[in-house]
Design a protein around this motif. Sequence first.
Motif, PDB file in Angstrom:
ATOM      1  N   GLU A 208     147.605  49.064 -25.046  1.00 54.32           N
ATOM      2  CA  GLU A 208     146.682  49.310 -23.937  1.00 54.32           C
ATOM      3  C   GLU A 208     147.101  48.480 -22.740  1.00 54.32           C
ATOM      4  O   GLU A 208     147.506  47.336 -22.894  1.00 54.32           O
TER       5      GLU A 208
ATOM      6  N   MET B 131     143.311  45.032 -18.628  1.00 55.24           N
ATOM      7  CA  MET B 131     142.202  45.518 -17.809  1.00 55.24           C
ATOM      8  C   MET B 131     142.157  44.756 -16.497  1.00 55.24           C
ATOM      9  O   MET B 131     142.225  43.529 -16.479  1.00 55.24           O
TER      10      MET B 131
ATOM     11  N   LEU C 153     138.411  48.778 -14.327  1.00 57.22           N
ATOM     12  CA  LEU C 153     136.996  48.755 -14.730  1.00 57.22           C
ATOM     13  C   LEU C 153     136.164  49.614 -13.788  1.00 57.22           C
ATOM     14  O   LEU C 153     135.309  50.398 -14.202  1.00 57.22           O
TER      15      LEU C 153
ATOM     16  N   GLN D 249     136.736  53.211 -14.504  1.00 56.97           N
ATOM     17  CA  GLN D 249     136.146  53.721 -15.749  1.00 56.97           C
ATOM     18  C   GLN D 249     134.637  53.814 -15.667  1.00 56.97           C
ATOM     19  O   GLN D 249     134.040  54.691 -16.278  1.00 56.97           O
ATOM     20  N   VAL D 250     134.000  52.872 -14.966  1.00 59.49           N
ATOM     21  CA  VAL D 250     132.538  52.793 -15.031  1.00 59.49           C
ATOM     22  C   VAL D 250     131.876  53.413 -13.798  1.00 59.49           C
ATOM     23  O   VAL D 250     130.996  54.245 -13.903  1.00 59.49           O
ATOM     24  N   VAL D 251     132.341  52.991 -12.620  1.00 59.87           N
ATOM     25  CA  VAL D 251     131.588  53.311 -11.398  1.00 59.87           C
ATOM     26  C   VAL D 251     132.058  54.613 -10.768  1.00 59.87           C
ATOM     27  O   VAL D 251     131.253  55.403 -10.298  1.00 59.87           O
TER      28      VAL D 251
ATOM     29  N   GLY E 208     119.870  34.429  -7.160  1.00 62.95           N
ATOM     30  CA  GLY E 208     118.840  35.006  -8.011  1.00 62.95           C
ATOM     31  C   GLY E 208     119.348  35.503  -9.352  1.00 62.95           C
ATOM     32  O   GLY E 208     118.573  35.893 -10.206  1.00 62.95           O
ATOM     33  N   LYS E 209     120.672  35.487  -9.552  1.00 60.11           N
ATOM     34  CA  LYS E 209     121.208  35.930 -10.841  1.00 60.11           C
ATOM     35  C   LYS E 209     121.293  34.755 -11.778  1.00 60.11           C
ATOM     36  O   LYS E 209     121.530  33.622 -11.348  1.00 60.11           O
ATOM     37  N   LEU E 210     121.159  34.985 -13.066  1.00 60.12           N
ATOM     38  CA  LEU E 210     121.303  33.902 -14.041  1.00 60.12           C
ATOM     39  C   LEU E 210     122.782  33.561 -14.238  1.00 60.12           C
ATOM     40  O   LEU E 210     123.188  32.403 -14.216  1.00 60.12           O
ATOM     41  N   PHE E 211     123.607  34.581 -14.410  1.00 58.92           N
ATOM     42  CA  PHE E 211     125.052  34.369 -14.602  1.00 58.92           C
ATOM     43  C   PHE E 211     125.767  34.829 -13.343  1.00 58.92           C
ATOM     44  O   PHE E 211     125.995  36.008 -13.143  1.00 58.92           O
TER      45      PHE E 211
ATOM     46  N   LEU F  36     128.822  35.401 -10.766  1.00 61.32           N
ATOM     47  CA  LEU F  36     130.254  35.612 -10.898  1.00 61.32           C
ATOM     48  C   LEU F  36     131.031  34.604 -10.058  1.00 61.32           C
ATOM     49  O   LEU F  36     132.107  34.172 -10.415  1.00 61.32           O
TER      50      LEU F  36
ATOM     51  N   ARG G 281     132.371  31.191 -20.356  1.00 59.73           N
ATOM     52  CA  ARG G 281     133.438  32.162 -20.616  1.00 59.73           C
ATOM     53  C   ARG G 281     133.875  32.841 -19.321  1.00 59.73           C
ATOM     54  O   ARG G 281     134.732  33.625 -19.295  1.00 59.73           O
TER      55      ARG G 281
END
Lengths: 135, 216
Positions: A81, A84, A89, A92-94, A123-126, A128, A135
């Motif tokens: 493969e 990524m 990504l 594939q997703v959006v 306002g986000k917990l994790f 970027l 991780r």
Amino acid sequence: MGVLSTLMRGLVRGADRMSEFTSKRGPRTLNKGRSSRPAGVKLPSRKFLSVRAMIPEFVVPHLEGFKLKPYVSYRSPAGTEPRMTAQSLFEQVVAPQITRDFTKGTFNKDQLEKYGFEPTQEGKLFKLYPKNYVR
Amino acid sequence: MRLTALLSMAARVVVPKDYRYGTNRPWTEAAKRLNPPGKKRKKVFVEPIEAKDWTILKGDMVEILAGKDKGKQGKVVQVFRRRNWVILEGLNTHYRFVGKTWDYRGTYIASEAPLLLRDVALIDPTDRKPTQIEWKYTEEGERVRVSSRTGRIIPKPVVERRDGIVPQQWKDGPKDTSPEDTLEKTYAPSLKTLEEEVMEKLGIQEHRRHQKSYWY
């Protein structure tokens, strides 16, 4: 010991003054610590109050029937493969969602949040960036 | 390790054109001691052999035709193409002391000396005798070494890993994932991080947010 033997050769005796004095070197009563975060508050009465919320807790999902193990067998061949990337990504997703809405005619430039766009990380917990998870 | 030592170890070494290649690799301290930058030594004449005509590979079984250990067979451990040398395992040895200090005489070990290519010959697997080799093409178009005496194809030796593991003969331990499980594709791409997915699955709800703090 290597430093000391070289010093010995130069006929200089004495303790090692140049190395860092860590908790491995002093007497048994020396309590030095190696830069870990205290999980609590130091009270004015010189006691330590442990705060449960500051102690890290591992959250692990139930691993019953989980086939992957810590190590990979030497017999396994190299994977084929491609690596990524952010672009793949997105594709594939959006991208399918956007093309579907565009063909239907309901695509709106100002409503990108429903495809996963995040204008700020507040306002986000994790978050970027700056990344605040391990991780 | 000191950063300067690490960098000098990793840097590519520039060798002059008349560099005398020895058994030490040019970036090691021993080689630098034997061949310092200004040193010129008498030229060694090496029989020019083209890369495509090279017959002896690392891992082959060869027999010694001349020298102290004449007639003995051994495995090739190292090949020096610059000087047409091969080093066999445990053969053509001389003895020396390693790890000498000012008060200790060192460990007495046997160290192998290199042999010239014309003093060794590949062994034919059929009769286990030395033979001359030619490079020929099979019917499939593969280039192989063929013994002149018997015409048998000599297969290339298996390239061993440094840790001695043969991947195809590996027995999985209790902590090894089998190849089928490893290559199974179970990933469903999503925009959530692993932590968010796990929280969703386990139904954990976290409404507290980190307070902005400053430290100086």
